[in-house]
Write an enzyme that holds these catalytic residues in place. Structure first.
Site, PDB file in Angstrom:
ATOM      1  N   LYS A  22      17.009 -71.552  -0.592  1.00 18.87           N
ATOM      2  CA  LYS A  22      16.520 -70.440  -1.626  1.00 18.87           C
ATOM      3  C   LYS A  22      17.898 -69.648  -2.223  1.00 18.87           C
ATOM      4  O   LYS A  22      18.134 -69.431  -3.462  1.00 18.87           O
ATOM      5  CB  LYS A  22      15.412 -69.981  -1.287  1.00 18.87           C
ATOM      6  CG  LYS A  22      15.222 -68.479  -2.112  1.00 18.87           C
ATOM      7  CD  LYS A  22      14.005 -67.501  -1.741  1.00 18.87           C
ATOM      8  CE  LYS A  22      14.338 -66.853  -0.660  1.00 18.87           C
ATOM      9  NZ  LYS A  22      14.762 -65.370  -1.235  1.00 18.87           N
ATOM     10  N   ASN A  23      18.301 -69.151  -0.953  1.00 19.55           N
ATOM     11  CA  ASN A  23      19.392 -68.024  -1.388  1.00 19.55           C
ATOM     12  C   ASN A  23      20.679 -68.553  -1.502  1.00 19.55           C
ATOM     13  O   ASN A  23      21.539 -67.797  -2.184  1.00 19.55           O
ATOM     14  CB  ASN A  23      19.495 -67.155   0.005  1.00 19.55           C
ATOM     15  CG  ASN A  23      18.338 -66.191  -0.049  1.00 19.55           C
ATOM     16  OD1 ASN A  23      17.470 -65.972  -0.817  1.00 19.55           O
ATOM     17  ND2 ASN A  23      18.228 -65.570   1.253  1.00 19.55           N
ATOM     18  N   ARG A 101      14.057 -59.410  -6.972  1.00 16.94           N
ATOM     19  CA  ARG A 101      15.307 -58.382  -6.831  1.00 16.94           C
ATOM     20  C   ARG A 101      16.325 -59.226  -6.950  1.00 16.94           C
ATOM     21  O   ARG A 101      17.422 -58.596  -7.807  1.00 16.94           O
ATOM     22  CB  ARG A 101      15.249 -57.742  -5.550  1.00 16.94           C
ATOM     23  CG  ARG A 101      14.158 -56.654  -4.959  1.00 16.94           C
ATOM     24  CD  ARG A 101      14.686 -56.079  -3.739  1.00 16.94           C
ATOM     25  NE  ARG A 101      15.721 -55.586  -3.763  1.00 16.94           N
ATOM     26  CZ  ARG A 101      16.215 -54.511  -4.196  1.00 16.94           C
ATOM     27  NH1 ARG A 101      15.010 -53.883  -4.248  1.00 16.94           N
ATOM     28  NH2 ARG A 101      17.293 -54.009  -4.225  1.00 16.94           N
ATOM     29  N   CYS A 125      12.333 -51.521  -1.950  1.00 18.76           N
ATOM     30  CA  CYS A 125      10.956 -52.685  -1.411  1.00 18.76           C
ATOM     31  C   CYS A 125      10.907 -52.396  -0.035  1.00 18.76           C
ATOM     32  O   CYS A 125      11.413 -51.489   0.327  1.00 18.76           O
ATOM     33  CB  CYS A 125      11.574 -54.013  -1.815  1.00 18.76           C
ATOM     34  SG  CYS A 125      12.569 -54.958  -0.469  1.00 18.76           S
ATOM     35  N   ARG A 130      17.263 -50.387  -0.416  1.00 15.22           N
ATOM     36  CA  ARG A 130      18.173 -51.632  -1.369  1.00 15.22           C
ATOM     37  C   ARG A 130      18.789 -51.310  -2.456  1.00 15.22           C
ATOM     38  O   ARG A 130      18.584 -51.883  -3.377  1.00 15.22           O
ATOM     39  CB  ARG A 130      17.242 -52.994  -1.163  1.00 15.22           C
ATOM     40  CG  ARG A 130      16.752 -53.131   0.137  1.00 15.22           C
ATOM     41  CD  ARG A 130      15.984 -54.766  -0.231  1.00 15.22           C
ATOM     42  NE  ARG A 130      16.879 -55.806  -0.438  1.00 15.22           N
ATOM     43  CZ  ARG A 130      16.299 -57.013  -0.481  1.00 15.22           C
ATOM     44  NH1 ARG A 130      15.042 -57.282  -0.682  1.00 15.22           N
ATOM     45  NH2 ARG A 130      17.052 -58.051  -0.838  1.00 15.22           N
ATOM     46  N   PRO A 131      19.849 -50.179  -2.351  1.00 13.08           N
ATOM     47  CA  PRO A 131      20.655 -49.957  -3.646  1.00 13.08           C
ATOM     48  C   PRO A 131      21.552 -50.835  -4.037  1.00 13.08           C
ATOM     49  O   PRO A 131      21.693 -51.620  -3.314  1.00 13.08           O
ATOM     50  CB  PRO A 131      21.246 -48.673  -3.212  1.00 13.08           C
ATOM     51  CG  PRO A 131      21.195 -48.735  -1.751  1.00 13.08           C
ATOM     52  CD  PRO A 131      20.143 -49.545  -1.248  1.00 13.08           C
ATOM     53  N   ASP A 133      24.331 -49.942  -5.425  1.00  7.56           N
ATOM     54  CA  ASP A 133      25.679 -49.217  -6.013  1.00  7.56           C
ATOM     55  C   ASP A 133      27.201 -50.113  -5.763  1.00  7.56           C
ATOM     56  O   ASP A 133      27.901 -49.775  -6.430  1.00  7.56           O
ATOM     57  CB  ASP A 133      25.689 -47.986  -4.923  1.00  7.56           C
ATOM     58  CG  ASP A 133      25.552 -48.479  -3.601  1.00  7.56           C
ATOM     59  OD1 ASP A 133      24.845 -48.808  -3.174  1.00  7.56           O
ATOM     60  OD2 ASP A 133      26.260 -47.748  -2.842  1.00  7.56           O
ATOM     61  N   ASP A 313      17.204 -62.362   8.496  1.00  8.95           N
ATOM     62  CA  ASP A 313      15.901 -63.268   7.891  1.00  8.95           C
ATOM     63  C   ASP A 313      15.023 -64.021   9.034  1.00  8.95           C
ATOM     64  O   ASP A 313      14.080 -64.755   8.775  1.00  8.95           O
ATOM     65  CB  ASP A 313      16.301 -64.041   6.696  1.00  8.95           C
ATOM     66  CG  ASP A 313      16.730 -63.073   5.459  1.00  8.95           C
ATOM     67  OD1 ASP A 313      16.292 -61.925   5.366  1.00  8.95           O
ATOM     68  OD2 ASP A 313      17.523 -63.710   4.532  1.00  8.95           O
ATOM     69  N   ARG A 405       7.358 -67.667  -2.089  1.00  9.71           N
ATOM     70  CA  ARG A 405       8.262 -67.358  -2.706  1.00  9.71           C
ATOM     71  C   ARG A 405       9.741 -68.086  -2.002  1.00  9.71           C
ATOM     72  O   ARG A 405      10.717 -68.286  -2.897  1.00  9.71           O
ATOM     73  CB  ARG A 405       8.709 -65.940  -2.625  1.00  9.71           C
ATOM     74  CG  ARG A 405       7.749 -65.102  -3.432  1.00  9.71           C
ATOM     75  CD  ARG A 405       8.202 -63.503  -3.310  1.00  9.71           C
ATOM     76  NE  ARG A 405       9.743 -63.467  -3.636  1.00  9.71           N
ATOM     77  CZ  ARG A 405      10.205 -62.293  -3.199  1.00  9.71           C
ATOM     78  NH1 ARG A 405       9.759 -61.298  -2.776  1.00  9.71           N
ATOM     79  NH2 ARG A 405      11.449 -62.435  -3.491  1.00  9.71           N
TER      80      ARG A 405
HETATM   81  C1  EPZ Z   1      20.433 -61.100   0.692  1.00 11.19           C
HETATM   82  O1  EPZ Z   1      19.973 -59.665   0.017  1.00 11.19           O
HETATM   83  C2  EPZ Z   1      19.295 -62.257   0.753  1.00 11.19           C
HETATM   84  N1  EPZ Z   1      18.855 -62.382  -0.416  1.00 11.19           N
HETATM   85  C3  EPZ Z   1      18.218 -61.444   1.818  1.00 11.19           C
HETATM   86  O2  EPZ Z   1      17.142 -62.549   1.814  1.00 11.19           O
HETATM   87  C4  EPZ Z   1      18.908 -61.239   3.056  1.00 11.19           C
HETATM   88  O3  EPZ Z   1      17.985 -60.652   3.997  1.00 11.19           O
HETATM   89  C5  EPZ Z   1      20.104 -60.190   2.853  1.00 11.19           C
HETATM   90  O4  EPZ Z   1      20.988 -60.814   2.107  1.00 11.19           O
HETATM   91  C6  EPZ Z   1      20.584 -59.957   4.192  1.00 11.19           C
HETATM   92  O5  EPZ Z   1      21.354 -61.451   4.770  1.00 11.19           O
HETATM   93  C7  EPZ Z   1      19.394 -62.846  -1.365  1.00 11.19           C
HETATM   94  O6  EPZ Z   1      20.133 -63.994  -0.908  1.00 11.19           O
HETATM   95  C8  EPZ Z   1      18.792 -63.591  -2.644  1.00 11.19           C
HETATM   96  P1  EPZ Z   1      22.576 -57.191   1.154  1.00 11.19           P
HETATM   97  P2  EPZ Z   1      20.810 -58.769  -0.365  1.00 11.19           P
HETATM   98  O7  EPZ Z   1      23.066 -56.620  -0.328  1.00 11.19           O
HETATM   99  O8  EPZ Z   1      21.864 -59.345  -0.885  1.00 11.19           O
HETATM  100  C9  EPZ Z   1      22.711 -52.230   1.686  1.00 11.19           C
HETATM  101  C10 EPZ Z   1      15.071 -63.070   2.143  1.00 11.19           C
HETATM  102  O9  EPZ Z   1      13.983 -63.223   2.919  1.00 11.19           O
HETATM  103  N2  EPZ Z   1      23.406 -52.412   0.465  1.00 11.19           N
HETATM  104  O10 EPZ Z   1      23.436 -58.144   2.041  1.00 11.19           O
HETATM  105  O11 EPZ Z   1      19.883 -57.866  -1.266  1.00 11.19           O
HETATM  106  C11 EPZ Z   1      21.226 -52.697   1.717  1.00 11.19           C
HETATM  107  O12 EPZ Z   1      20.412 -51.696   1.387  1.00 11.19           O
HETATM  108  C12 EPZ Z   1      15.896 -62.186   1.643  1.00 11.19           C
HETATM  109  O13 EPZ Z   1      15.448 -64.398   1.721  1.00 11.19           O
HETATM  110  C13 EPZ Z   1      23.704 -51.198  -0.241  1.00 11.19           C
HETATM  111  O14 EPZ Z   1      23.361 -50.154   0.398  1.00 11.19           O
HETATM  112  O15 EPZ Z   1      21.389 -57.924   0.922  1.00 11.19           O
HETATM  113  C14 EPZ Z   1      21.071 -53.340   2.992  1.00 11.19           C
HETATM  114  O16 EPZ Z   1      20.817 -52.407   3.971  1.00 11.19           O
HETATM  115  C15 EPZ Z   1      15.281 -60.772   1.587  1.00 11.19           C
HETATM  116  N3  EPZ Z   1      24.230 -50.987  -1.302  1.00 11.19           N
HETATM  117  C16 EPZ Z   1      22.453 -54.091   3.342  1.00 11.19           C
HETATM  118  O17 EPZ Z   1      23.329 -53.487   2.494  1.00 11.19           O
HETATM  119  C17 EPZ Z   1      24.473 -52.347  -2.203  1.00 11.19           C
HETATM  120  O18 EPZ Z   1      25.114 -52.045  -3.165  1.00 11.19           O
HETATM  121  C18 EPZ Z   1      22.453 -55.596   3.107  1.00 11.19           C
HETATM  122  O19 EPZ Z   1      22.130 -55.935   1.997  1.00 11.19           O
HETATM  123  C19 EPZ Z   1      24.159 -53.410  -1.787  1.00 11.19           C
HETATM  124  C20 EPZ Z   1      23.498 -53.349  -0.373  1.00 11.19           C
END
Ligand code: EPZ
Length: 429
Positions: A22-23, A101, A125, A130-131, A133, A313, A405
């Protein structure tokens, strides 16, 4: 609403084939907004994929499922051809972003190709704030002007230019968004502290197959030289390592020899390491792993981390194994700030897990009992399914739309392995 009803305690045996990731599929599908045509194989049949295809169609892409099997009433084939007709649309509305998202992944390619994007700001969520920024700061550095009004991100540019992006954290979709934008930007972009997840590498390899000039795929430094346009290609999406990990834990709990096929063991190393520490004896081949139940699982300590660390995950799925193992275990969640909602439900099934901030302390030695429980997110649902499979008696898991999903036909795959699991309407007697 659908629910799962599971009668626990039945051994799992046989072979399961793992679906496409999926990802990895999501960013690759979003990259169609960069223009041109391509064909993808091994696309999993999931709700998030359908949502993505419908958003892409709204943004002007043409999608086609190839070779529908005559025997199947479903139009789904796993092979999708996609082309972008370059319409002027550039908006991802709230209704779609709210349900998924990952829709923010349209920002980078829209900015690169259409020079304009309007995307609903994803809210927090259940698993964390999950910002995004880091995505937005990178686009600004590449020459985008960004404003946020009325819950929407408005981004425009006179043409993206390459930049040096040093990410404060290796965000997965952030790295993917910047990578897609950089592919058509003028000049060279470097992303340091990039996410090394295999799904990010799969996107990079796909873009390279389309003529993008990327070096460092799969490492923490990506270097991208912008090109004018991408070419046509065919590509097979990588296997879903989280689905594979989920079946590995199922086998460790109840396996009377389960063969997990269609996998590359390398990206599963951190999951296998935890199972080995708990007493598993997997047989690892080039494209398959065979595992039986761990006879006397022992507790262990795990910390979720960005790849190559143990994936957040997989955190919910490993907890039922920790709960039934002898001796205590601990799980520290470092990626998301609120990813333990499944713990209360597992405790209602007899697990003894205490949460202290970002740490779950698992007492171990529990006998799980069937109960009515509620799924709260995708991976939490998978954890509850595994708990239900090992629990004594009947478990009903409500709100399993979350699991649809991200897991392709999970109840059919488990049933084929011998599990007693069926999909019912909630509150159906
Ligand atoms: C991806 O989410 C995956 N989603 C998630 O899969 C997975 O849990 C996650 O990476 C971590 O491996 C997809 O690939 C579609 P991140 P993502 O940005 O990209 C913080 C599932 O169950 N952050 O790596 O949204 C954030 O809040 C899922 O399939 C900021 O602060 O994760 C988090 O604490 C859900 N600012 C951390 O970084 C930003 O601009 C990691 O988030 C971006 C992220």
């Amino acid at each position: 609403m659908d629910a799962f009803r599971i009668v626990g305690g039945h051994p799992l045996r046989g072979t399961v084939r793992i679906s496409g990731s999926k990802n990895a599929a999501l960013p690759i599908l979003f990259s169609s907004l960069l223009g041109g045509e391509f064909t993808l194989r091994n696309v999993p049949c999931l709700r998030d994929i359908r949502t993505t295809l419908s958003l892409l169609r709204q943004l002007g892409a043409h999608t086609e499922h190839l070779d529908p099997p005559a025997t199947s009433p479903s139009e789904w084939t796993g092979t999708i051809s996609i082309s972008d007709r370059q319409t002027p649309d550039y908006e991802a509305p709230y209704d779609l972003v709210r349900t998924m998202r990952a829709s923010v992944l349209c920002l980078g390619p829209l900015l690169a190709r259409k020079r304009r994007a309007r995307v609903s700001l994803p809210g927090g969520c259940l698993i964390g704030a999950r910002p995004i920024d880091m995505h937005l700061k990178a686009f600004e550095k590449m020459g985008a002007r960004i404003t946020i009004h009325h819950g929407y991100i408005d981004a425009e540019t006179d043409g993206l230019v390459g930049a040096e992006i040093a990410l404060p954290y290796p965000t997965v979709t952030g790295t993917e968004n910047i990578l897609m934008a950089a592919v058509l930007a003028r000049g060279t972009t470097t992303i340091s502290n990039a996410a090394e997840e295999p799904e990010v590498a799969d996107l990079a390899h796909f873009l390279m197959a389309r003529g993008a000039r990327i070096s460092g795929a799969g490492t923490s430094t990506l270097r991208i030289e912008g090109v004018e346009a991408l070419c046509e290609t065919g590509y097979k999406i990588m296997f879903d390592r989280i689905e594979a990990g989920t079946f590995l834990v199922g086998a460790a709990l109840l396996g009377d020899s389960v063969r997990i096929e269609g996998v590359d063991p390398a990206p599963l190393a951190s999951i296998l390491d935890v199972l080995l520490a708990m007493g598993a004896e997997p047989r690892i081949e080039e494209e398959a792993i065979t595992l039986g139940a761990i006879r006397k699982p022992v507790g262990t300590s795990v910390r979720t981390l960005p790849y190559p660390g143990f994936p957040t995950d997989m955190q919910a799925q490993i907890l039922p194994l920790m709960a039934t193992a002898s001796g205590p275990s601990s799980m520290i969640e470092t990626v998301f700030e609120n990813r333990f909602t499944h713990v209360m439900e597992m405790n209602r099934m007899g697990a003894e897990i205490e949460i202290h901030g970002s740490q779950a302390l698992v007492r171990g030695g529990s006998r799980l009992e069937g109960a009515i429980v509620m799924a709260s997110d995708l991976r939490a649902s998978a954890g509850l399914v595994l708990a239900g499979l090992v629990a004594e008696g009947e478990t009903e898991i409500k709100r399993v739309y979350h699991i649809d999903r991200g897991y392709e036909a999970i109840e059919r795959k488990l049933e084929l392995l011998g599990a007693r699991i069926k999909r019912v309407q909630e509150d159906q007697p």
